[in-house]
Write an enzyme that holds these catalytic residues in place. Structure first.
Site, PDB file in Angstrom:
ATOM      1  N   GLY A   1      -5.290  -5.923   4.189  1.00  0.00           N
ATOM      2  CA  GLY A   1      -4.922  -6.721   4.222  1.00  0.00           C
ATOM      3  C   GLY A   1      -5.038  -8.262   4.245  1.00  0.00           C
ATOM      4  N   ARG A   2      -5.516  -8.373   4.716  1.00  0.00           N
ATOM      5  CA  ARG A   2      -6.452  -9.971   5.214  1.00  0.00           C
ATOM      6  C   ARG A   2      -6.953 -10.120   4.201  1.00  0.00           C
ATOM      7  NH1 ARG A   2      -6.088  -7.376   9.599  1.00  0.00           N
ATOM      8  NH2 ARG A   2      -7.563  -7.355  10.896  1.00  0.00           N
TER       9      ARG A   2
ATOM     10  N   LYS B   1       7.039  -4.379  13.736  1.00  0.00           N
ATOM     11  CA  LYS B   1       7.324  -3.641  12.579  1.00  0.00           C
ATOM     12  C   LYS B   1       8.353  -2.240  13.448  1.00  0.00           C
ATOM     13  CE  LYS B   1       3.486  -4.359   9.515  1.00  0.00           C
ATOM     14  NZ  LYS B   1       2.284  -3.788   8.403  1.00  0.00           N
TER      15      LYS B   1
ATOM     16  N   GLU C   1       9.654  -5.358   4.879  1.00  0.00           N
ATOM     17  CA  GLU C   1       9.970  -6.739   3.942  1.00  0.00           C
ATOM     18  C   GLU C   1       9.457  -6.912   2.094  1.00  0.00           C
ATOM     19  OE1 GLU C   1       8.565  -7.831   7.788  1.00  0.00           O
ATOM     20  OE2 GLU C   1       8.127  -6.324   6.317  1.00  0.00           O
TER      21      GLU C   1
ATOM     22  N   HIS D   1      -2.170 -39.077  10.341  1.00  0.00           N
ATOM     23  CA  HIS D   1      -0.987 -40.573  11.114  1.00  0.00           C
ATOM     24  C   HIS D   1      -0.703 -39.361  12.116  1.00  0.00           C
ATOM     25  CE1 HIS D   1      -2.594 -43.844   8.289  1.00  0.00           C
ATOM     26  NE2 HIS D   1      -2.871 -42.675   8.394  1.00  0.00           N
TER      27      HIS D   1
ATOM     28  N   LYS E   1       0.711  -0.931  -0.250  1.00  0.00           N
ATOM     29  CA  LYS E   1       0.044  -0.450   0.140  1.00  0.00           C
ATOM     30  C   LYS E   1       0.781   1.000   0.251  1.00  0.00           C
ATOM     31  CE  LYS E   1      -3.327  -0.085   2.517  1.00  0.00           C
ATOM     32  NZ  LYS E   1      -4.430  -0.072   3.468  1.00  0.00           N
TER      33      LYS E   1
ATOM     34  N   GLU F   1      -5.446 -12.005  13.159  1.00  0.00           N
ATOM     35  CA  GLU F   1      -4.766 -10.786  13.343  1.00  0.00           C
ATOM     36  C   GLU F   1      -5.817  -9.850  13.957  1.00  0.00           C
ATOM     37  OE1 GLU F   1      -1.705  -9.313  10.417  1.00  0.00           O
ATOM     38  OE2 GLU F   1      -3.259  -8.901   9.517  1.00  0.00           O
TER      39      GLU F   1
END
Length: 545
Positions: free
Chosen positions: A265-266, A510, A210, A382, A204, A351
């Site tokens: 964002g999510r 952050k 990152e 398993h 954005k 979040e």
């Protein structure tokens, strides 16, 4: 104490849940339980009969939803009210999948028109890439897409593209980079050709640490493989609000796609953040994905609470977290293409609802978001299913499976289905000590040995689960499924009276990370920090010299 936990309905639920019999008994008492505790919507079927609940439980849960004004809160979200109060923003990811004829007015602007314009721009771009008319700097067509983002900008496009692999354009491959670990992007770039690779940078602000670091490394790789600064315009596009920074980087202004503050964002895969998805499955299929989500939006907004699929799922999750002390919730996907969904739902739920104060800042006195985890069947059977069946923790489970496979091979799918349904049955009914003894009849063991082993084979059962089925995994059914979990998450936050749409915990990490970065580079002294952080920074410095 909060108003919620002081309410009469809350305390009635607390008392009621202690008196419920084992689910085996509930099924014996109600032979029509499957019929009355299942529902269909938007291409999905939900069986919620294997829950610790009877009709009184449901009545109390729906009463709690009504008392906490869930219906009006749902309406407020769809109307564009400022429900993200800490950031003073509307929450309108639903507008991203609205129909063109709809009107959603925000600050005097019909944002549906802006969304449609962006989708039209995406369609033009997708056609240019997939038709081969878009050429790289040496005149070759694009063969590989590298999508660079973090959080929802990374996970949404990756998981959805992975899930819709049967719909991929066979002339393209897509690679996703999120982790700032240099190994991640290095390994992704190794087999690629700079002449035929397109990079999509999603940020954005165009300054997310990152994402920007990975994009700069991609730029260095691109230029070191024979390209020039001028060639960036043909190989880099951006999804951002910061047009100035993107163009300064070298991205053509025509290749910059917008984002909006009213989309978290999510919740952003439905926007231009989903450009990698659209490139891989085509714009028609991308629109089908949006349509599936839109159908679930309509169901959520217009269906009575007692028949509302996201409401039902959200209330059961709240029931286990608040009245049965369940600390986690497992998502089990019985389809290889859906193997990434648990990680996607993990971010979506944790979040959103990993909060500890109500909207007015009051400290909560109840559990909020559980730990979401999971994996694909039958692998988990398993491994960690042992804990589900015989562990001491109560872990509610969601089982998700298409009735038809994209790859019908021999007996594979019928075996997959038998495992899925068998697991839900085993979790519900368990195995009594007496049943275990009967199974050991005829074994060459003493009575004492049989008794001991029977105790090890005993399982309490009464472990709750939901089963979600779809006819086949398509863009439409996937869109409905993801929107179902979005709204399920909202339901819990609305009843808890928390803000499901900010993420100050993420922001703290952050900001402190940026501060540590300056100290790692010796630009700032680290001695003023706690001794652990100071010690770790000094160890890194010593090894970096």
């Amino acid at each position: 104490m909060t108003e919620l936990t002081q309410s009469q309905t809350w305390n009635e639920l607390k008392a009621h849940t202690k008196d419920l019999p084992h689910m085996r008994v509930l099924f014996e008492q109600d032979k029509l339980r499957f019929d009355t505790m299942s529902t269909s919507a938007c291409g999905l079927f939900l069986d919620y009969s294997k829950n610790r609940a009877n009709q009184e439980t449901l009545s109390l849960l729906f009463k709690l939803a009504e008392e906490t004004k869930l219906a009006s809160k749902i309406k407020a979200m769809f109307d564009g009210d400022v429900i993200n109060t800490t950031e003073k923003r509307a929450v309108l990811h639903t507008a991203l999948r609205a129909k063109p004829e709809q009107k959603i007015i925000l600050d005097g602007i019909n944002i549906v028109e802006e969304v449609q314009q962006t989708q039209a721009k995406m369609a033009t771009f997708v056609t240019a890439i997939t038709s081969g008319s878009w050429k790289g700097y040496t005149g070759k067509s694009i063969t590989d897409i590298v999508s660079i983002g973090i959080g929802g900008s990374f996970l949404g496009p990756k998981i959805v593209s992975q899930a819709l692999r049967p719909y991929w354009n066979k002339d393209l491959n897509c690679h996703f980079v999120g982790n700032v670990d240099g190994t991640s992007i290095t390994e992704k770039l190794k087999p690629l050709d700079a002449e035929t690779t397109l990079f999509i940078m999603s940020s954005k602000s165009f300054s997310t640490q990152e994402t920007l670091t990975n994009t700069l490394s991609a730029k260095d790789w691109f230029i070191s493989n024979g390209a020039s600064q001028a060639d960036i315009a043909q190989h880099f596009v951006a999804v951002t609000t910061n047009v100035a920074k993107a163009t300064e980087f070298g991205i053509d202004a025509d290749n910059i796609f917008p984002m909006w503050d009213w989309v978290g964002g999510r919740y952003s895969l439905w926007s231009a953040i989903g450009l990698p998805i659209a490139l891989m499955i085509g714009m028609d299929n991308f629109r089908e994905l949006l349509d599936g989500a839109h159908e679930m939006d309509k169901h959520f907004a217009n269906t009575p609470l007692s028949e509302n699929m996201p409401v039902i799922m959200g209330l059961f999750s709240l029931l286990y977290g608040n009245f049965h002390n369940a600390q986690s919730h497992v998502v089990l996907t019985y389809d290889h293409y859906l193997r990434g969904l648990p990680a996607y739902f993990q971010q979506l739920d944790m979040e959103s609802n990993g909060k500890s104060v109500t909207l007015d800042g009051t400290r909560v006195d109840f559990s909020t978001g559980p730990v979401i985890w999971g994996g694909e069947g039958t692998n988990g059977q398993h491994a960690y299913h042992q804990l589900l069946h015989q562990g001491t923790a109560l872990i509610p489970a969601d089982f998700i499976m298409p009735l038809k496979s994209h790859n019908p091979l021999g007996e594979h799918h019928i075996q997959l289905a038998s495992n899925c349904f068998g697991q839900t049955q085993a979790l519900m009914q368990g195995r009594s000590y007496e049943e275990a003894l009967v199974e050991l009849e005829g074994c060459d063991l003493s009575i004492d040995e049989k008794s001991t082993i029977a105790k090890h084979k005993e399982m309490q059962g009464n472990k709750p689960s939901n089963t979600i089925l779809m006819d086949k995994l398509t863009p439409g059914t996937l869109g409905s499924l993801i929107a179902l979990y979005e709204h399920r998450t909202f339901v819990q936050g609305a009843i808890w009276d928390i803000n499901s749409f900010d993420q100050w915990g993420v922001e703290l990490g952050k900001s402190l990370g940026n501060d540590v970065l300056t100290r790692l580079g010796a630009e700032k002294d680290a001695s003023e920090l706690d001794c652990s952080s100071n010690g770790l920074i000094n160890m890194f410095r010593q090894q970096s010299i």
